[in-house]
Design a protein around this motif. Structure first.
Motif, short mmCIF file in Angstrom:
data_model
loop_
_atom_site.label_atom_id
_atom_site.label_comp_id
_atom_site.label_asym_id
_atom_site.label_seq_id
_atom_site.Cartn_x
_atom_site.Cartn_y
_atom_site.Cartn_z
N GLN A 27 -11.70 -2.51 6.85
CA GLN A 27 -12.62 -1.75 6.00
C GLN A 27 -12.60 -0.24 6.30
O GLN A 27 -12.73 0.58 5.40
N ASN A 72 -9.57 5.51 0.38
CA ASN A 72 -10.37 5.95 -0.77
C ASN A 72 -10.72 7.43 -0.68
O ASN A 72 -10.70 8.14 -1.70
N LEU A 97 -7.45 -5.06 -5.00
CA LEU A 97 -6.68 -5.94 -4.11
C LEU A 97 -7.14 -7.39 -4.23
O LEU A 97 -8.30 -7.67 -4.52
N ILE A 104 -9.63 1.12 4.57
CA ILE A 104 -9.87 1.16 3.11
C ILE A 104 -10.69 2.41 2.76
O ILE A 104 -10.38 3.13 1.80
N SER A 105 -11.72 2.70 3.57
CA SER A 105 -12.54 3.90 3.34
C SER A 105 -11.71 5.17 3.49
O SER A 105 -11.84 6.10 2.69
N LYS A 124 -11.52 1.90 -6.99
CA LYS A 124 -11.43 2.03 -5.54
C LYS A 124 -10.49 0.93 -5.05
O LYS A 124 -10.35 -0.11 -5.71
N LEU A 125 -9.89 1.14 -3.89
CA LEU A 125 -8.86 0.21 -3.42
C LEU A 125 -9.36 -1.23 -3.36
O LEU A 125 -8.67 -2.16 -3.81
N GLU A 126 -10.58 -1.43 -2.85
CA GLU A 126 -11.09 -2.80 -2.71
C GLU A 126 -11.25 -3.50 -4.06
O GLU A 126 -11.29 -4.73 -4.13
N ILE A 164 0.83 -1.21 0.00
CA ILE A 164 0.00 0.00 0.00
C ILE A 164 0.86 1.26 0.00
O ILE A 164 0.49 2.27 -0.60
N PHE A 195 -1.84 -4.62 3.20
CA PHE A 195 -2.72 -3.62 3.81
C PHE A 195 -3.12 -4.15 5.19
O PHE A 195 -3.22 -5.36 5.38
N TYR A 239 -9.09 -7.38 5.03
CA TYR A 239 -8.57 -6.01 5.08
C TYR A 239 -9.44 -5.15 6.00
O TYR A 239 -10.66 -5.33 6.08
#
Length: 533
Positions: free
Chosen positions: A197, A204, A220, A200-201, A215-217, A140, A186, A195
């Motif tokens: 969450q 983003n 990955l 992740i938010s 978006k990252l999700e 990341i 990550f 991961y």
């Protein structure tokens, strides 16, 4: 015995583990008793191209194919049969790094390995954003640094993975990582084993102004834990791995893991209060924690076991490379004198000399920084040997100092865990090349950590055996049998272990060396700034 092994090979009751390490790709085939029955390896080295440590995809596949073929040839030579099917396969590789692909599966930029210290801005910003240490090596950090650098390829990313994830994808078509490997991509939520969450938010949101088409999700790999099935070898994958065309498709694969996770498995260090030190090109200590650390430390990575338990990792980029180079010099000298010496004998002789040295190494100082060292905040390295006019300069102290310094940077991280965080450890298990000479690497590490250090007779098998055990666990585990239970009862119950306790004189000597090591970092800094290759 040989007939039973031959039958196991022919009926597909073997398991194969392959690990792509920094200097060697090793394949280990294990039998029904989980003991190695055949092996093969391919030596390789990273290249420094345009200021990036990398391996080309051509080298990856050539090395994998050669390692597999040598193992298959070993099977043929020993047992007189051709390897066509296997019960399960596991792949492992050096962790972290950056491999980004477009929608057509093309690699967008050369593979950026863990060895690159080029993501300091990203690492600092993400650590602050998440309140969670994001080391420079992590995938990341590489991704975010590429975004900060406004690199052209960023908008074209369709998939990002690690080396182990890349191999798994090409052989099965599945975009998957084991949770231990994913924890170096990550941060992982320990409850969901996936991961985090919230983070992740946050990521983003941070990159939203860039208006990227993903978006990252979305980019990955999926995360699986040990014991879950992670796809099967496709027809295409079988031909890619075995160029002779003998290997059949349909073999199940376990989740791909990183070398840290396979090291934990190979040393039976997946339970709490256990730890292991893997010492090769890099050195890292993995301690399975009973509870979270009290705060964020830039020197300590938090990753997980292959089952998703929290692990503190004190990782140094440099360990044995410079030491090996010096041994190579002695080998060259021997040859020039007309003396042919077996390399193993040379290592053993020189290593044993180290035990005859002064406890502190006689006032000598060395830094084996072939590359940068994040533990001591160096983006680049310069291997360095230093002595003062009154140092006790002899062979024993010379070797002792190089063994000391192999663990020097890692010890800085371990001191945080053992002294500041008061982490409890019952013992440390050592594995890797530095422990091959009986008692030497063990004694030095026991002095460094002031903790008993054990080495198992299988320590030399390393991560390839570790990932083979994870593949074996996937197909052979009983209902609700945990990985800890499987390893304790089925693998290590009768394992011979040799333990060395720390000698108080050596512990004191190592502490004196570390004072010199820390003070001398200014010399290393001057070398980096003034000695350009």
């Amino acid at each position: 015995m040989s007939q039973a092994v031959k039958n196991a090979i022919q009926s597909g009751k073997t398991v194969l583990g392959i690990e792509l390490g920094s200097t060697r790709i090793k394949s280990v085939l294990i039998g029904e008793d989980n003991e190695p029955i055949a092996s093969g390896s391919h030596d390789w080295e990273n290249s420094y191209v345009n200021n990036i440590w990398t391996y080309s995809t051509e080298e990856i596949w050539k090395g994998l194919q050669e390692s597999y073929q040598k193992m298959a040839n070993d099977v043929k030579q020993q047992y007189g049969v051709t390897l066509q099917t296997i019960g399960a396969i596991g792949f492992s590789a050096m962790m972290h790094g950056y491999m980004a692909f477009d929608k057509d599966g093309e690699l967008l930029v050369p593979f950026r390995t863990w060895r690159n210290n080029i993501t300091e801005q990203a690492s600092t910003e993400l650590t602050k954003l998440f309140n969670y240490n994001i080391p420079q090596r992590w995938s990341i950090a590489h991704l975010y640094q590429a975004i900060l650098n406004q690199e052209d390829h960023i908008a074209d990313i369709s998939f990002q993975t690690t080396l182990a994830g890349y191999v798994q994808w090409k052989l099965t078509g599945k975009k998957i990582l084991g949770v231990g490997e994913a924890s170096g991509v990550f941060p992982i939520d320990l409850n969901t084993k996936n991961y985090n969450q919230n983070m992740i938010s946050q990521f983003n949101e941070r990159i939203a102004p860039k208006n990227l088409p993903w978006k990252l999700e979305d980019i990955l790999p999926e995360v699986l834990v040990a014991g879950e099935s992670a796809g099967e070898l496709t027809e295409e994958g079988a031909k890619l791995l075995d160029v002779s065309g003998e290997l059949k498709a349909g073999i199940p694969l376990c989740p791909p893991e990183g070398d840290a996770g396979t090291g934990m498995v190979a040393t039976n260090s997946v339970a709490k209060r256990t730890g292991n030190v893997s010492a090769g090109t890099s050195a890292f200590a993995m301690i399975v924690l009973e509870k979270d650390l009290s705060k964020v430390y830039p020197e300590i990575d938090l990753v997980t076991t292959p089952t998703g338990n929290l692990v503190a990792m004190a990782h140094s980029n440099n360990c044995t490379s410079d030491l090996n180079a010096w041994v190579g010099l002695f080998e060259e000298f021997s040859k020039s004198m007309g003396i042919e010496v077996d390399t193993n004998t040379l290592f053993e002789t020189l290593f044993k000399q180290a035990l005859q040295g002064d406890p502190d190494g006689g006032g000598l100082l060395s830094y084996g920084y072939l590359s940068g060292e994040h533990m001591t905040h160096f983006e680049e390295g310069r291997p360095l040997f230093v002595r003062s006019s009154d140092s006790n300069f002899n062979l024993a102290n010379f070797m002792r100092t190089h063994l000391f310094t192999a663990f020097g940077a890692m010890k800085i991280g371990m001191d945080i865990l053992l002294e500041e965080e008061k982490v409890k450890l019952d013992e440390i298990l050592g594995h890797g090349g530095i422990f091959k000479t009986e008692g030497v690497g063990q004694s030095i590490l026991a002095a460094a950590l002031n903790t008993p250090v054990s080495v198992m007779e299988t320590a030399g098998e390393g991560g390839a055996w570790g990932i083979a055990l994870l593949a074996s666990y996937m197909i052979n585990k009983e209902d609700n049998e945990t990985l800890d239970e499987y390893l304790n009862e089925k693998i290590f119950a009768d394992q011979a272990v040799k333990t060395v306790s720390p000698d108080p004189k050596d512990v004191e000597g190592f502490e004196q060396f570390m004072e010199r090591y820390k003070k001398g970092l200014a010399i290393e800094r001057a070398a980096v700034e003034n000695l350009n290759s």
